[in-house]
Design an enzyme around this catalytic site. Sequence first.
Site, PDB file in Angstrom:
ATOM      1  N   ARG A  27      -1.030 -27.159  26.870  1.00 47.47           N
ATOM      2  CA  ARG A  27      -2.087 -28.027  26.515  1.00 47.47           C
ATOM      3  C   ARG A  27      -2.831 -27.269  25.147  1.00 47.47           C
ATOM      4  NH1 ARG A  27      -6.381 -28.119  30.541  1.00 47.47           N
ATOM      5  NH2 ARG A  27      -4.914 -29.602  31.706  1.00 47.47           N
ATOM      6  N   ASP A  42      -5.541 -23.693  33.302  1.00 47.01           N
ATOM      7  CA  ASP A  42      -6.745 -23.713  32.515  1.00 47.01           C
ATOM      8  C   ASP A  42      -6.983 -22.479  31.812  1.00 47.01           C
ATOM      9  OD1 ASP A  42      -7.005 -26.665  32.617  1.00 47.01           O
ATOM     10  OD2 ASP A  42      -8.764 -26.330  34.149  1.00 47.01           O
TER      11      ASP A  42
END
Length: 305
Positions: free
Chosen positions: A182, A132
């Site tokens: 992402r 992330d």
Amino acid sequence: MEQLMRNFFLFLSKNRALTKLAKRYGLRFGVARFVAGESIKQAVNVIKELNNKGLVVTIDYLGEFVDNEKEANEMADHCVLAVEAIGRERIKSQLSLKMTSMGLDLSEEIVMKNMRKILEAAKKNDVFVTIDMEDYSRCGKTIDIFKKLKTEYDNIGTVIQAYLYRTEKDMDELNQYSPNLRLVKGAYKESPDVAFPVKKDVDNNFKKIIKMHLLNGNYTAVATHDDEMIEYTKQLVEEHNIPFDQFEFQMLYGIREERQLELSQEGYKMRVYVPYGTDWYGYFMRRLAERPANVAFVLKGMVTK
């Protein structure tokens, strides 16, 4: 007013004292809508339900403000347990994690040791791992670590944020790694010196990087709840004959559940970001900052308790 609320909740998300306090209270005040329990067992049950509905998952053991090696190692051990549970239960899930929880603010040596431990376990269990992205101050270090790990492991990706000015340059540099990325708008409060302050500019850059990454032939996870971005991606895919196995949509657990099911039923891969654990406070505050509707839901839950 909306911007004031956003800034308020983002400010609260960084409060360490409230983070510690929140751990004592468990998943109260509507938190359970966005967090799939405190244990891996509870999270696995949620994942099975989502899988049965045709949705795939990425799971995240929540943790922020790790400030010693012991805690970082414990976070890594939890991630290994999650990976092993995915393999053992044969559920359709990946793993997401934050570099700060692996010791990013301590040393690169600690981070790399913990990441290799997790990635080795993930390789054995055929689990993909996404790093992330966090705030701007940690962006460059996170990308550098991803580049190093990508030369050792195939089962790793990371996140790119559309609201940062540096994003297009980062993607140009990452393209040589054929990365699985992402793509998100970005959920942290950043200075206009480093990030687009106007939503329209963020949206335009988001579209730009979606197109850029897809046309480069790389696997693309479009993480958004915005129908405009979803429709843009659909049109782009159709126009350029991009195969459905080159991209997916991603949304957060507890948000726009009907839309998630619609996309899955239309034949798109729909991945749900499912967090769990006791350290839910920072994540929860950022969800409240993103959408006023989330605040209304929580207030309603508090009144009806």
